[in-house]
Design a protein around this motif. Structure first.
Motif, PDB file in Angstrom:
ATOM      1  N   GLU A  97       0.816  -1.212   0.000  1.00 40.36           N
ATOM      2  CA  GLU A  97       0.000   0.000   0.000  1.00 40.36           C
ATOM      3  C   GLU A  97       0.852   1.265   0.000  1.00 40.36           C
ATOM      4  O   GLU A  97       0.485   2.276  -0.623  1.00 40.36           O
ATOM      5  CB  GLU A  97      -0.936   0.003   1.201  1.00 40.36           C
ATOM      6  CG  GLU A  97      -1.862   1.208   1.238  1.00 40.36           C
ATOM      7  CD  GLU A  97      -2.831   1.173   2.403  1.00 40.36           C
ATOM      8  OE1 GLU A  97      -3.660   2.106   2.503  1.00 40.36           O
ATOM      9  OE2 GLU A  97      -2.768   0.222   3.193  1.00 40.36           O
ATOM     10  N   SER A 101      -0.467   3.573  -3.073  1.00 36.92           N
ATOM     11  CA  SER A 101      -1.246   4.722  -2.618  1.00 36.92           C
ATOM     12  C   SER A 101      -0.487   6.041  -2.728  1.00 36.92           C
ATOM     13  O   SER A 101      -1.072   7.110  -2.503  1.00 36.92           O
ATOM     14  CB  SER A 101      -1.683   4.513  -1.162  1.00 36.92           C
ATOM     15  OG  SER A 101      -0.553   4.504  -0.301  1.00 36.92           O
ATOM     16  N   ASP A 143      -6.014  -1.835  -4.947  1.00 30.76           N
ATOM     17  CA  ASP A 143      -6.388  -1.660  -3.546  1.00 30.76           C
ATOM     18  C   ASP A 143      -5.826  -2.843  -2.762  1.00 30.76           C
ATOM     19  O   ASP A 143      -4.887  -3.504  -3.216  1.00 30.76           O
ATOM     20  CB  ASP A 143      -7.896  -1.469  -3.369  1.00 30.76           C
ATOM     21  CG  ASP A 143      -8.706  -2.708  -3.762  1.00 30.76           C
ATOM     22  OD1 ASP A 143      -8.092  -3.782  -3.993  1.00 30.76           O
ATOM     23  OD2 ASP A 143      -9.944  -2.612  -3.816  1.00 30.76           O
ATOM     24  N   GLY A 149      -9.787  -4.393  -7.371  1.00 27.32           N
ATOM     25  CA  GLY A 149     -10.005  -2.956  -7.303  1.00 27.32           C
ATOM     26  C   GLY A 149     -11.065  -2.482  -8.287  1.00 27.32           C
ATOM     27  O   GLY A 149     -11.486  -3.217  -9.185  1.00 27.32           O
TER      28      GLY A 149
END
Length: 321
Positions: A97, A101, A143, A149
């Protein structure tokens, strides 16, 4: 924001990931870095071999990052310093992540299926093995769950009766390249509405797990179409296989690349070989015969049936198991 001003980090490894990167570069999109796997030893001399993506990136003069571990603090710091607006991932590793992200507009992945169908490592192979007549490509936001996702864009691609994994790979790579550019443009324009995959779950959900050696072994007791689709779905790599057996001899491995089913009532038990010794090699199965048109016996080259028969006498005295 204008799409060509976006700061894009591109992540990928094999040939499938090269074509979209090339298109982005040639059309003037701003690739601030390419992330790929570390070089690996390959070939007889075990020389260090860069990934296909790295080879192209260096030719294009792009900065290349090759972290051994994606959570390595030094790599994470360098990645954040890129101040990426958008991340693109194609045929790469699972991202933590902290990486997916980081880009301001998120990170999207190109997957070689019409999600949510054929989530997993081998969507091209599995679609053909399952006898599908259509597949496609999907871009989706990364995700926490693999291949789950939100869907951004999709494009359908028919699977022709004579397609194998290799030819379908090339079709999907071409269509996927177009879809990646389309997705970048729509994200930049704010003209995209992500679709939660949970809202499009079909009744029958097919998965695409990794292919293992036993996945590729032919069961001659199955019907001709099932065997034919298995061969197509594994050709040219990793290739369907079987073993030639003859009493008193060690089994002989055979890779099979191209077949043709003959749907007639078989006069032989499953695995029995029928040949005219010149051009025809066919093997009995549940509902007829499978003609072997291209194959490779262990220690030999891949060749058409006629070429094999010129140098391999008495093939009909063996049986496939």
């Amino acid at each position: 924001m204008e799409a060509k001003k976006l700061r894009i980090v591109y992540m990928g490894t094999p040939d499938f990931a090269v074509a979209p990167l090339r298109r982005l570069v040639e059309e003037g999109y701003r690739i601030v870095a390419v992330v790929t796997t570390p070089d690996k030893p390959a070939g007889r001399g075990l020389r260090m071999q860069p990934s296909a993506v790295k080879q192209y990136a260096l030719q294009a003069g792009l900065p290349v990052l090759q972290p051994a571990k994606l959570k390595d603090p030094e790599f994470v710091e360098r990645f954040r310093a890129l101040k990426a607006d958008l991340g693109i991932v194609i045929a790469f590793r699972m991202l933590p992540e902290v990486i997916w992200s980081a880009p301001r507009l998120g990170t999207f992945n190109l997957h070689a299926s019409l999600l949510p169908q054929y989530r997993g490592a081998a969507p091209i192979n599995r679609a053909i093995i399952d006898g599908e007549t259509e597949t496609g490509v999907t871009t989706f936001l990364l995700d926490h769950e693999i291949d789950k996702g939100a869907i951004l864009c999709q494009s359908r691609v028919p699977i022709a009766p004579d397609d194998c994994a290799g030819s379908l790979h090339d079709k999907l790579m071409e269509r996927g390249t177009e879809l990646v550019v389309e997705t970048v443009e729509k994200i930049a324009a704010g003209d995209i509405r992500p679709i939660d995959q949970r809202t499009v779950e079909p009744e029958v959900l097919r998965e695409a797990p990794k292919i293992f050696k036993e996945t590729c072994r032919i069961d001659w007791t199955k019907n001709g179409k099932t065997i034919h689709d298995l061969v197509r779905g594994l050709s040219p790599y990793p290739a369907a296989w079987s073993e030639l057996h003859r009493d008193g001899e060690a089994p002989l491995g055979v890779k099979i690349y191209k077949t043709r089913p003959e749907n007639v009532r078989p006069d032989h038990t499953a695995g029995r070989i029928v040949s005219d010794g010149k051009t025809v090699i066919k093997v009995a199965c549940a509902d007829g015969y499978i003609h072997l048109e291209e194959l490779q016996i262990a220690g030999k080259k891949r060749m058409p049936a006629a070429d094999l028969l010129r140098g391999f006498k008495g093939l009909e005295t063996y049986r496939f198991e």
